[in-house]
Design an enzyme around this catalytic site. Structure first.
Site, PDB file in Angstrom:
ATOM      1  N   ARG A 242       0.857  -1.182   0.000  1.00 48.62           N
ATOM      2  CA  ARG A 242       0.000   0.000   0.000  1.00 48.62           C
ATOM      3  C   ARG A 242       0.892   1.230   0.000  1.00 48.62           C
ATOM      4  NH1 ARG A 242      -3.429  -2.857  -1.509  1.00 48.62           N
ATOM      5  NH2 ARG A 242      -5.518  -3.227  -0.646  1.00 48.62           N
ATOM      6  N   GLU A 271      -3.810   7.462  -4.367  1.00 45.27           N
ATOM      7  CA  GLU A 271      -4.328   6.919  -5.644  1.00 45.27           C
ATOM      8  C   GLU A 271      -5.680   7.550  -5.968  1.00 45.27           C
ATOM      9  OE1 GLU A 271      -4.354   2.629  -5.379  1.00 45.27           O
ATOM     10  OE2 GLU A 271      -2.285   2.598  -4.699  1.00 45.27           O
ATOM     11  N   HIS A 289      -1.593   0.073  -9.786  1.00 44.39           N
ATOM     12  CA  HIS A 289      -2.219  -0.868  -8.851  1.00 44.39           C
ATOM     13  C   HIS A 289      -2.819  -2.074  -9.597  1.00 44.39           C
ATOM     14  CE1 HIS A 289      -3.936  -1.000  -4.525  1.00 44.39           C
ATOM     15  NE2 HIS A 289      -3.749  -2.224  -4.992  1.00 44.39           N
TER      16      HIS A 289
END
Ligand code: GLV
Length: 350
Positions: A242, A271, A289
């Protein structure tokens, strides 16, 4: 008593047959276009639902569930669930599930791909060639770092960490060191070919470091300027966990000033926004991602999430017992809103 079908919301377009499968059992409200749901949109969509199927882009906490008095089950299509405020869900008796296991190997593949791409400067070489620079070739053009025979570090040794260790040890002959909240049993360490070391030793000893730990408030920016300073200046850093685990500005500084050779990120602090400072660097590979993004794995993830959702709504072979409940204690201590096996929930007055 009114027997009725459960109401279910699907937050994003998934695969074409997802809604059809759910519609066999539930009244489904689907989302036909990719949508950025803010808190108000989530509150509105959750308000009347018994269950929801969401992605990691939907952040759900106390505010979003405040009016969702019928909500019993949240099925998160993803293994990480830092988008969910689990204590808030617990307080409300809402069970949530994730999708572990099915994405382990695919995500480890991506981690290894990024490692190879960053260490061997593959994306940078591609850009250089397309920019017509091959005529400037010299013997020292695009020198990178070897994987074979090097030392691979893994921070976080869950399923994905172990899958990366196996690739490094068995596939590339790497020495593998790891750090984790707890040490693996000796036979498991042996199977994946990895040895446990302390955090500082990991940073200082490895040629390549892959981050695979779950994100928590405690490990926010665990890879900061001080941690980066302990790494070899020739090292590669890969983050597939993350974004919040890495202090991106400290990473930019280290990469721009020769204190770290290369990096690759699949996850970001904010993000889908990527810092312009990252975009400006040549020695970093950036992907959006996509850790679990193979067709087979994304389909498997949706199926797992669907099964959990239906189970949480008292339907199917696991009725009342979603296999991947992340707050399973609600099921055992009787505080879950979901149906317990054998009892119907939809004929209750709400
Ligand atoms: C992806 O990051 C996931 O948690 O599944």
């Amino acid at each position: 008593m009114t027997d009725r079908r459960p109401r279910v919301w699907v937050s994003q377009p998934l695969f074409d047959d997802t809604v059809a499968q759910l519609a066999l059992h539930c009244d489904v409200v689907s989302t036909d276009a990719v949508t950025k749901h803010d808190s108000a949109s989530l509150s509105a969509n959750l308000a009347d639902m018994d269950g929801v199927l969401i992605t990691l882009n939907e952040r759900i906490g106390a505010a979003e569930i405040a009016n969702a008095s019928a909500l019993k089950m949240i099925a998160n299509v993803g293994v990480g669930y830092n988008n969910l405020d689990v204590p808030a869900l617990n307080a409300a008796g809402i069970v949530a599930s994730n999708t572990p296991d099915v994405l382990t190997e695919t995500t480890a593949d991506l981690g290894f791909s990024l490692l190879m791409a960053a260490a061997r400067r593959i994306v940078e070489s591609d850009r250089w060639l397309r920019d017509g620079k091959w005529g400037q070739w010299s013997f020292t053009t695009m020198l990178g770092a070897d994987l074979h025979g090097s030392t691979l570090g893994i921070l976080g040794m869950g399923r994905i960490g172990q899958a990366i260790a196996r690739r490094g040890h068995h596939g590339f002959g790497m020495k593998v060191l790891y750090h984790n909240r707890s040490q693996l049993p000796a036979e498991q360490e042996q199977a994946v070919g990895a040895s446990y070391v302390g955090f500082d030793e990991l940073l200082a000893s490895v040629d390549h470091l892959v981050l695979v730990l779950p994100y928590t408030a405690q490990n926010h920016h665990i890879i900061n300027a001080a941690a980066l300073a302990k790494m070899k200046p020739t090292a590669t850093l890969i983050n597939i966990a993350r974004g919040g685990i890495v202090d991106e500005l400290a990473l930019v500084d280290a990469l721009a000033n020769g204190r770290l050779a290369s990096a690759a990120l699949d996850v970001y602090e904010n993000e889908p926004n990527v810092r312009p400072e990252l975009l400006a660097l040549d020695n970093i590979v950036l992907t959006p991602h996509i850790g679990s993004a193979s067709l087979a794995t994304r389909r498997a993830m949706v199926q797992v999430a669907l099964d959990n959702l239906l189970a949480g709504l008292g339907i199917g072979p696991d009725a009342g017992k979603p296999v991947n409940a992340i707050n399973a204690e609600l099921l055992s201590n009787g505080t879950a809103r979901i149906a317990v096996a054998g009892k119907k929930i939809y004929d209750k007055k709400r």
